[in-house]
Design an enzyme around this catalytic site. Structure first.
Site, PDB file in Angstrom:
ATOM      1  N   GLU A  80      -2.749   2.307   4.487  1.00  0.00           N
ATOM      2  CA  GLU A  80      -1.917   1.481   5.351  1.00  0.00           C
ATOM      3  C   GLU A  80      -1.501   0.189   4.669  1.00  0.00           C
ATOM      4  O   GLU A  80      -2.142  -0.269   3.713  1.00  0.00           O
ATOM      5  CB  GLU A  80      -2.645   1.133   6.658  1.00  0.00           C
ATOM      6  CG  GLU A  80      -3.712   0.072   6.547  1.00  0.00           C
ATOM      7  CD  GLU A  80      -5.057   0.557   6.061  1.00  0.00           C
ATOM      8  OE1 GLU A  80      -5.650  -0.129   5.198  1.00  0.00           O
ATOM      9  OE2 GLU A  80      -5.530   1.614   6.525  1.00  0.00           O
TER      10      GLU A  80
ATOM     11  N   ASP B   8     -15.312   6.627   0.487  1.00  0.00           N
ATOM     12  CA  ASP B   8     -13.860   6.583   0.645  1.00  0.00           C
ATOM     13  C   ASP B   8     -13.216   5.510  -0.225  1.00  0.00           C
ATOM     14  O   ASP B   8     -12.091   5.678  -0.692  1.00  0.00           O
ATOM     15  CB  ASP B   8     -13.508   6.337   2.117  1.00  0.00           C
ATOM     16  CG  ASP B   8     -13.768   7.568   2.974  1.00  0.00           C
ATOM     17  OD1 ASP B   8     -13.975   8.658   2.410  1.00  0.00           O
ATOM     18  OD2 ASP B   8     -13.764   7.433   4.208  1.00  0.00           O
TER      19      ASP B   8
END
Length: 270
Positions: free
Chosen positions: A130, A59
């Site tokens: 985020e 990721d």
């Protein structure tokens, strides 16, 4: 009201050409070996000439690749050669072009973070997952939170706070007990990290066009850092977060195991 349109659904997306492929990888031996083998098998072009960029790793590599090619219009297809791989597809070396031609393309819009540090310097960065604020010392942070110019929380005493996109809702946000958001939801998750006061405040769901302003109270004594994905700014005094309206990234998933299915699976884990 600066409302963003919803990302296009896969059934309305235009077909993606798979003729010219570029391969990128993390620096692990397994990922680099896969990159060499796939490039030899399918051919490889520079990323600037590619129809699709195939990312081989975990990721972290996917986030780096999305950041590097944000706004380029080139979709990113990941195959897992790392550990977690929530953003990646299963690694298989056969029938790659066929998989790519059938894959769903999802549009994601990052968050824009504007952070001012103690010297008055303004820093800007994008976040796909985020924006997070964290205390830098043993003392809890004291934060004041406003949404669209209206003060909503006079003082939050905590370890930090997260503003997460739907794409990032299963990452740090989920670890902090924040809600999982469907990828097409026009929402942002505002999630506290270890809130001490008000202890029972569990966060909020905000429309994706909202602007969140966070002022750090007593910043000299209780320093706070702000991070947009991997970009960190130390000793900030105020941070503004909003969804970007003028840039977007494209990520591809196999049609039989798309992002919606992954998020539903996470929702029913126990």
């Amino acid at each position: 009201m600066n409302q963003s349109p919803p990302p296009p659904s896969p059934e309305n997306a235009q077909p993606v050409s798979t003729e010219k492929l570029a391969f990128v990888s993390s620096d692990t031996e397994e990922a680099m070996k896969a990159r060499r083998e796939l490039a030899h098998r399918y051919g490889s072009v520079p990323v600037t000439d590619a129809d699709v960029i195939v990312a081989l790793g975990g990721d972290g590599l996917m986030l780096q690749t999305l950041h590097a090619h944000m706004g380029s219009g080139t979709p990113i297809y990941g195959m897992n050669r790392g550990s977690v791989g929530f953003l990646m597809n299963e690694y298989r070396d056969e029938d790659l072009r066929d998989r790519l031609s059938k894959a769903d393309v999802t549009t994601i819009r990052p968050l824009e973070m504007t952070a001012t540090d103690e010297d008055g310097t303004v820093h800007k960065a994008l976040a796909i997952n985020e924006v997070s604020l964290l205390r830098q010392t043993s003392q809890a942070a004291r934060l004041q939170i406003s949404v669209d110019g209206r003060n909503r929380l006079e003082e939050l005493v905590c370890d930090g706070i997260i503003v997460a996109t739907p794409a990032g809702s299963t990452a740090y946000n989920l670890s902090a007990h924040g809600p999982i958001l469907p990828i097409t939801a026009q929402l942002l998750a505002l999630t506290p990290i270890s809130a001490f006061r008000p202890r029972r405040w569990r966060g909020a769901l905000l429309p994706n066009w909202a602007q969140v302003d966070i002022d750090i109270l007593d910043a000299g004594k209780r320093p706070v850092s702000a991070s947009a994905d991997h970009t960190e700014i130390r000793r900030v005094t105020c941070v503004s977060v909003r969804e970007a309206t003028d840039t977007e990234g494209l990520i591809m998933f196999d049609s039989d195991h798309g992002w919606d299915e992954r998020i539903l699976t996470e929702m029913f884990r126990y």
